[in-house]
Design a protein around this motif. Sequence first.
Motif, PDB file in Angstrom:
ATOM      1  N   ASN A 132       0.815  -1.220   0.000  1.00  0.00           N
ATOM      2  CA  ASN A 132       0.000   0.000   0.000  1.00  0.00           C
ATOM      3  C   ASN A 132       0.850   1.273   0.000  1.00  0.00           C
ATOM      4  O   ASN A 132       0.670   2.157   0.849  1.00  0.00           O
ATOM      5  N   PRO A 133       1.768   1.424  -0.950  1.00  0.00           N
ATOM      6  CA  PRO A 133       2.593   2.641  -0.991  1.00  0.00           C
ATOM      7  C   PRO A 133       1.780   3.841  -1.460  1.00  0.00           C
ATOM      8  O   PRO A 133       0.812   3.697  -2.218  1.00  0.00           O
ATOM      9  N   ASP A 134       2.171   5.018  -1.000  1.00  0.00           N
ATOM     10  CA  ASP A 134       1.564   6.227  -1.543  1.00  0.00           C
ATOM     11  C   ASP A 134       2.475   6.891  -2.565  1.00  0.00           C
ATOM     12  O   ASP A 134       2.121   7.903  -3.163  1.00  0.00           O
ATOM     13  N   LEU A 135       3.665   6.290  -2.770  1.00  0.00           N
ATOM     14  CA  LEU A 135       4.590   6.762  -3.800  1.00  0.00           C
ATOM     15  C   LEU A 135       5.566   5.643  -4.122  1.00  0.00           C
ATOM     16  O   LEU A 135       6.053   4.962  -3.219  1.00  0.00           O
ATOM     17  N   VAL A 136       5.858   5.464  -5.416  1.00  0.00           N
ATOM     18  CA  VAL A 136       6.888   4.526  -5.850  1.00  0.00           C
ATOM     19  C   VAL A 136       8.028   5.343  -6.443  1.00  0.00           C
ATOM     20  O   VAL A 136       7.809   6.167  -7.338  1.00  0.00           O
ATOM     21  N   ILE A 137       9.234   5.130  -5.932  1.00  0.00           N
ATOM     22  CA  ILE A 137      10.409   5.851  -6.414  1.00  0.00           C
ATOM     23  C   ILE A 137      11.240   4.901  -7.265  1.00  0.00           C
ATOM     24  O   ILE A 137      11.621   3.817  -6.817  1.00  0.00           O
ATOM     25  N   VAL A 138      11.511   5.320  -8.496  1.00  0.00           N
ATOM     26  CA  VAL A 138      12.273   4.485  -9.416  1.00  0.00           C
ATOM     27  C   VAL A 138      13.444   5.277  -9.978  1.00  0.00           C
ATOM     28  O   VAL A 138      13.508   6.496  -9.883  1.00  0.00           O
TER      29      VAL A 138
END
Length: 339
Positions: A132-138
Amino acid sequence: MKTRPIAALAPVAVLPLLLAACGTTDTGADKEAAPKANASADCTADETTTATGPVSLTDSYGRSVELDKPAERVAVLEWQQVEDVLTLCLTPVAVADVEGYTTWDTAEKLPDGVTDVGTRGEPNLETLFGTNPDLVIVEAYTPEDEILKQLAKYDVPVLATKGADAKDPVANMIDTFELIAQATGREERAKVVVDDFNEHLADAKEQVSDAAGRFVYFDGWIQGGNVSIRPFGQGSLIGELGEELGLENAWTGEVDEAYGLGQTDVEGMSELGDATFFHTGTVDPDGDINAALAENPVWQKIPAVAEGRSFAFPAGIWTFGGPRSAEQIVDAYVDLLTK
């Protein structure tokens, strides 16, 4: 060759980042549980504040990222950005390749309990979004990267950061860190860290002011019984930090435009024998290049090796990391140049 950022696997050509969902995995994690705080001594003493209002920013590729509030539950798919999140005194809810991170990046300790979503090249998307992330950093290399296409299918904001830029690797490292700070409301903390790094570098310059000379940093791998050596040339983060200290990078061969990485072999390194050699001290689980070189008679005759001017950095320094890894790099240079 999992030890390098996905796009740095080929020394002279940036490879695309391939992303594919794996099988169904039930993490058993409580999706609504808050991530643990970063309990490092540095963060325990941190007195900076976190912003609370809406976030509107543009990522490294001009993509708009809108958040109702600073991200708290972040999933991170590359090690530099994992380190950056931890330096900002947050703990990610999900990370790609936890074992690899703990082996290659010791600048920030990853707390127990963070969900491992598999490899950086092929993370398990169901496990990732199950946290349940509120942001994915790639880490991306073009606006059309496959990773961005895959993640666009999910209703979660994605922050694409630029993995490297050989035109100014130090500035890119800081820009990436500050971009993540903006997304997480930790800009005040980021300023403290960046100021610390700049002061750290300035102090180091004074300590090695008389240590000017030619150098080359390298790592490598073993493939099919052959040793491939990768010099870090102009535009590499570790190379530029060496030059910031007053050294001259001896590798002038071809390098890729993102990471400043070259490719050679033992014979090629023999041409640089008048320079001081620095190399990784981390043992690659897929093959110990330092042990292989120690058994190579040609390598042993290179002046830098024969005369004791070949030095291993401490294990666990990530050469593609954030401000805290950069400080470790600077400290390693100082320690080896002044001993």
